[in-house]
Write an enzyme that holds these catalytic residues in place. Structure first.
Site, short mmCIF file in Angstrom:
data_model
loop_
_atom_site.label_atom_id
_atom_site.label_comp_id
_atom_site.label_asym_id
_atom_site.label_seq_id
_atom_site.Cartn_x
_atom_site.Cartn_y
_atom_site.Cartn_z
N ASP A 11 -7.20 1.69 3.24
CA ASP A 11 -6.75 2.67 4.23
C ASP A 11 -7.51 3.98 4.18
OD1 ASP A 11 -5.07 3.45 6.36
OD2 ASP A 11 -3.71 4.48 5.00
N HIS A 68 -6.17 9.72 -0.19
CA HIS A 68 -6.66 9.74 1.18
C HIS A 68 -5.69 10.29 2.23
CE1 HIS A 68 -4.99 5.48 1.12
NE2 HIS A 68 -4.39 6.01 2.16
N HIS A 84 0.87 -1.17 0.00
CA HIS A 84 0.00 0.00 0.00
C HIS A 84 0.91 1.23 0.00
CE1 HIS A 84 -3.17 2.79 1.04
NE2 HIS A 84 -2.40 3.25 2.00
N ASP A 128 1.22 5.10 -0.18
CA ASP A 128 0.50 6.37 -0.11
C ASP A 128 1.00 7.30 -1.22
OD1 ASP A 128 -1.21 5.93 2.11
OD2 ASP A 128 0.52 6.10 3.43
#
Length: 985
Positions: free
Chosen positions: A382, A587, A270, A272
């Site tokens: 997330d 996000h 994951h 970001d």
């Protein structure tokens, strides 16, 4: 023989730490290191320039100078290129180049990293704290690195990303921007050496992990526990590695129980798209991670890796085309699986409905055009909560499944399911899974697997769950240790069965296993945490909201010009604008939880985007705005009367000497709208000192520290407004009250010069409406939430998301509050009515200690009416004012026969056919029948959200029936309007 388990485990830890890990590598030879600190601003340069393959006009040629182990490098956020030269000595064992750039023992992806290149510019492998090696000989050796004589030259692009999640965590830091030139260099080269790698020691370490780490999770009352314990002690007694492995062979060969839980393990990282690093660094993180993934796949044919975010694939495609072709080949094999089908893993609460559609359409289109692949699973592990519109959006875009795990972070209640049918606000259901390991960055440890089994809450219906493994957030992905553990847990007594495979296979099995017995959760997935992200970095919220509104206006006007006048539709410019907006909905950008660098760049980007979109508005005319699908010209406001009175014949507001609305009366009925003894427009300041996550959290204790700004105030009547100015500390607050003629609404504008630290600002609007529940706009509809705190779950929703409006009602009276740029809000019962409190500003210290310092403007309106009136007022307040706007006849209207429905968006089709796309939805949670009324000759068909014909076997309701739209509660209908041949543009 007596065996003491605690002593055996303590002995195991020491043997691993002091005797086995040091034997993993045997030093063979030194290497020669030279370095080039990227000149100028230290920003990354193309690898070809650093390697001497390309010459950049604005850069000096790289000047490598001798560099030694122990030397420091940096500066923070800078890039240093290391040139490493050596000759591999003869060795029966594989030889690896072992590098330590100065890592700490934590935060993989959270500080310095590197990417290794061959001299021809081909990426070889990435480096991070758990992956500091490059294989030069033996199985899995990097190809085409060694010369015939064993010599080699490699280059390392070392990124001096500062450690922002150190110990203690979340301390105030200035490292969110580049430090001053005299700041010390943060990192030191600790190791650069050629070593022989021992596969036997590596295998023994993994054997001991699979047995020793499993022991604490076995039942001491069962024989298995003691046999594993005995085998571990025998391995520790062994005098050589083969004997130690032999001692463990029997217990490692024992198969799992027939009823053992099944785990589908998927490699993942994951990443970001921005967080504690800027966007430009994410581009490099993605390349590093994929390089490591490809290297692992070359040695392990069973590995499967899932990667989301079309934007991240596109970055690699642009920056490293040769690497991207290797990725494309693995996608074709089914071993790299593009998942999610979205442009980025966006915030899942604040973007408008059309933005979420575009996240999907731009992402899935990229996947289809680039890989011939379309994801079937929404992949948002997330994001900070999930709108109840998602099930319908997902299913109408062709998805079958939904994945997240973020609700495991809840601070109040425990979500009751891990595999369930999620029912949206319209009634659509989608199979959803939360990995019970409670992480999207697992390391495939015994503890994680045990937690997944015991934590799994749907055991009566299912015995299968998903495990996402690999270093995430800052990237890194899986490593060889994780894969080795996964293989040992494939079929091991006392553990769940672990199988490496694609996530779609898990979902297909879970769907077949559950059938129609899946438990159902209805409504939004509210995250009981990170409530402050609805407000932090308010410029992100305003930039996003205004960009969405401008895109809606520009796309409609451009569509009208194309259909009516044959004007060229600005496809490419609009695509670029949308991709910019979608990226910034990531996000940790839109929620305001990134470093100052990210938000500084985003503010500039939003300003440029607004100017660019305004330049695309066709035609010319007088100033105005597009409300609904009609051009509206500005109206003069009602002039204030004596003694602070605003009266338009419908409402009468009295502003007292303290600058607050003491009375707001509906003149037709004489009904007073202000709570008895209360005042509208009070600004409330709260001491905002989060327990943990500064930019993320708004904690309960904050709302107990209210201070109302009632100090020295100036109240002045201007030509068309009453202006109230007050000072608090170094901050200035100006509230302006106006009324429009013939509208039952009071407009409230709040201008703030915000200079607070660790404080929160709310606007209090207590209205005399008694209600147990309030209604908030959400994507393609609205959601009802409690105004009371009867249950823990009710109380936990003390700060929630409102899009453009909130509405409260009792029999005979409805009051709406609309806004132009805020999302965080609380609505709670007070004596005599309901207090609606939008949250305006915060001032957290981490990760940006200057969050929201400066000037901000917020616009609100308080109105009398039902939800339809409130929505119309929100359309009006959020419509962008354009300097010159020509009148335009609507392309389409709705003749509503019953119920309530609106046209949400009008644009040209993505396929550039010239067809018009209109998005329609029911607005009140009831049923509507309406007939499209077209302003041009066209045939009308219904499509899915990706503008494709509806599949004949779909179980979703069809809206278009014999020329009418029959809509269920909050149902979305996407219409393709194909102009008749004589009217083609």
């Amino acid at each position: 023989m007596h065996v003491n388990p605690s002593i055996v485990l303590a002995r195991l830890q020491r043997v691993v730490r002091e005797r086995l890990r040091p034997r993993l590598y045997e030093p063979l030879a030194d290497v020669s290191v030279s370095a080039w600190r990227v000149d100028g601003d230290g920003e990354p340069v193309p690898p070809g320039h650093a390697l001497g393959l390309d010459v950049l006009a604005d850069r000096e040629n790289p000047g490598y100078v001798p560099f030694a182990v122990g030397d420091t490098w940096g500066p923070a956020w800078g890039t240093t290129w290391l040139r490493i030269e050596g000759r591999v000595p003869g060795s029966v064992l594989p030889v690896e180049l072992v590098l330590d750039l100065g890592w700490f023992d934590h935060s993989v992806g959270g500080h310095c990293e590197g990417l290794v290149y061959r001299p021809d510019g081909m990426p070889v492998k990435a480096l991070h704290p758990r992956n500091g090696w490059v294989r030069l000989t033996g199985p899995g050796a990097a190809p085409d690195v060694l010369a015939v004589d064993g010599s080699f030259t490699l280059y390392v692009e070392a990124a001096a990303n500062p450690l922002l999640l150190g110990l203690p965590p979340f301390v105030e830091t200035t490292l969110g921007e580049k430090p001053r030139p005299d700041e010390p260099e943060p990192y030191r080269l600790v190791a650069a050496q050629l070593c022989a790698f021992s596969p036997d020691v590596f295998a023994l370490l993994r054997d001991l992990e699979a047995t020793g780490d499993l022991l604490p999770h076995l039942d001491p009352g069962e024989p298995r526990y003691w046999r594993v314990l005995d085998a571990v002690e025998a391995a520790l007694d062994a005098t050589n590695v083969p004997d130690a492995r032999a001692a463990l062979a029997d217990v490692l060969a024992r198969p799992a129980h027939a009823t053992a839980h099944r785990v589908t393990a998927v490699g993942h990282a994951h990443i970001d798209s921005a967080w504690l690093w800027p966007l430009r660094e994410t581009r490099r993180k993605v390349a590093r991670t994929l390089t490591n993934v490809l290297a692992l796949m070359d040695t392990d044919p069973t590995m499967v890796y899932a990667m989301s975010s079309a934007q991240q694939f596109a970055w690699v495609q642009a920056d490293h085309p040769e690497l991207f072709e290797r990725v494309r080949a693995r996608v074709a094999e089914g071993r790299i699986v593009p998942v999610g089908g979205m442009w980025v893993e966006s915030d899942a609460v604040m973007p408008a409905g059309e933005s979420l559609v575009r996240q999907i359409s731009y992402g899935q289109r990229y996947f289809a055009e680039t890989f011939g692949h379309e994801s079937e699973v929404v992949w948002l592990p997330d994001s900070f909560g999930y709108s109840g519109a998602w099930p319908q959006l997902a299913r109408r875009a062709g998805y079958r499944w939904f994945l997240t795990q973020k609700l495991s972070w809840n601070d109040t209640t425990v979500f009751p399911h891990h595999t369930f049918a999620w029912e949206g606000i319209d009634g659509t259901r989608i199979l959803t899974h939360f990995p019970p390991s409670d992480t999207y960055a697992a390391e495939v440890t015994a503890a994680e697997l045990k937690h997944a089994v015991t934590n799994f809450r749907d055991k009566t219906r299912s015995d299968h769950s998903l495990l996402l493994f690999g270093y995430g957030d800052g990237g890194g992905g899986p490593n060889r240790e994780m894969l080795a553990r996964a293989h040992r847990f494939r079929d091991l007594e006392g553990a769940p069965r672990v199988e490496l495979r694609a996530p779609e296979k898990f979902f297909a099995d879970a769907e077949a296993e559950l059938g129609d017995r899946a438990p159902v959760w209805a409504g939004e997935l509210y995250l009981e945490l990170h409530r402050g992200t609805l407000t932090s970095q308010i410029a992100m919220k305003q930039g996003n909201r205004r960009a969405e509104a401008m895109l809606r206006t520009v796309e409609y006007l451009a569509t009208a010009a194309a259909v009516r006048d044959g004007a060229a539709y600005p496809y490419d410019e609009l695509d670029e604008a949308w991709r910019t907006v979608l990226l910034h909905q990531f996000h940790d950008i839109l929620p305001g939880s990134s470093i100052s660098w990210v938000h500084r760049e985003a503010r500039d980007t939003y300003a440029r985007l607004d100017a660019r979109l305004r330049s695309l508005v066709p035609g010319s005319g007088a100033p105005g705005r597009l409300v609904g699908w009609t051009v509206v010209r500005a109206e003069p406001a009602v002039a204030p009367g004596a003694d602070g009175v605003l009266d338009n014949g419908i409402l009468r507001a009295v502003i007292g000497p303290d600058g607050h609305v003491t009375t707001l009366t509906e003149l037709r009925t004489g009904r007073e709208l202000v709570v008895e003894g209360g005042q509208l427009g009070v600004l409330q300041l709260f001491r905002d000192e989060p327990v943990r996550w500064d930019a993320w959290d708004l904690d309960r204790h904050v709302l107990r520290s209210r201070v109302e700004l009632t100090g020295p105030v100036t109240v002045a009547a201007t030509g068309d407004a009453i202006v109230v100015t007050r000072q608090h500390g170094d901050s200035t607050f100006t509230t302006t009250y106006t009324m429009r003629p013939d509208a039952p609404r009071l407009d409230v504008t709040v201008d703030v010069d915000w200079q607070e630290r660790e404080h929160l600002l709310k606007l209090s609007l207590p209205v005399a409406v008694h209600t147990m529940r309030s209604r908030y706009e959400t994507q393609y509809g609205s959601i009802e939430r409690p105004t009371h705190e009867n249950t823990l779950a009710d109380e936990a929703q003390y700060e929630v998301c409102s899009h453009r409006w909130v509405h409260v009602a009792e029999p005979g009276l409805g009051v709406g509050v609309v806004n132009d740029s805020t999302y965080g809000c609380d609505v709670r019962r007070v004596p005599g009515g309901t207090d609606i409190r939008p949250t305006l500003l915060r001032a957290p210290r981490f990760p940006d200690p200057d969050t929201d310092r400066g000037r901000h403007t917020f616009r609100f309106a308080v109105l009398v009416g039902d939800e339809t009136d409130t929505r119309a007022a929100a359309d009006d307040l959020n419509a962008p004012q354009l300097a010159a706007l020509a009148d335009v006849e609507p392309l389409m209207t709705l003749d509503v026969e019953s119920g309530a429905a609106v046209i949400d968006w009008i644009k040209l089709a993505d396929d550039r056919s010239g067809d018009v796309i209109a998005r329609v939805h029911e607005t009140r949670g009831g049923r509507a029948i309406t007939r499209p009324n077209l302003g041009f000759d066209a045939t009308v068909t219904e499509t899915d959200l990706l503008e494709r014909p509806l599949p004949p076997d779909s179980d979703l309701p069809v809206a278009l029936r014999a020329g009418r739209l029959v809509l269920g509660p909050y149902q979305i209908a996407t219409l393709r309007l194909t102009p008749s041949p004589s009217k083609e543009c």
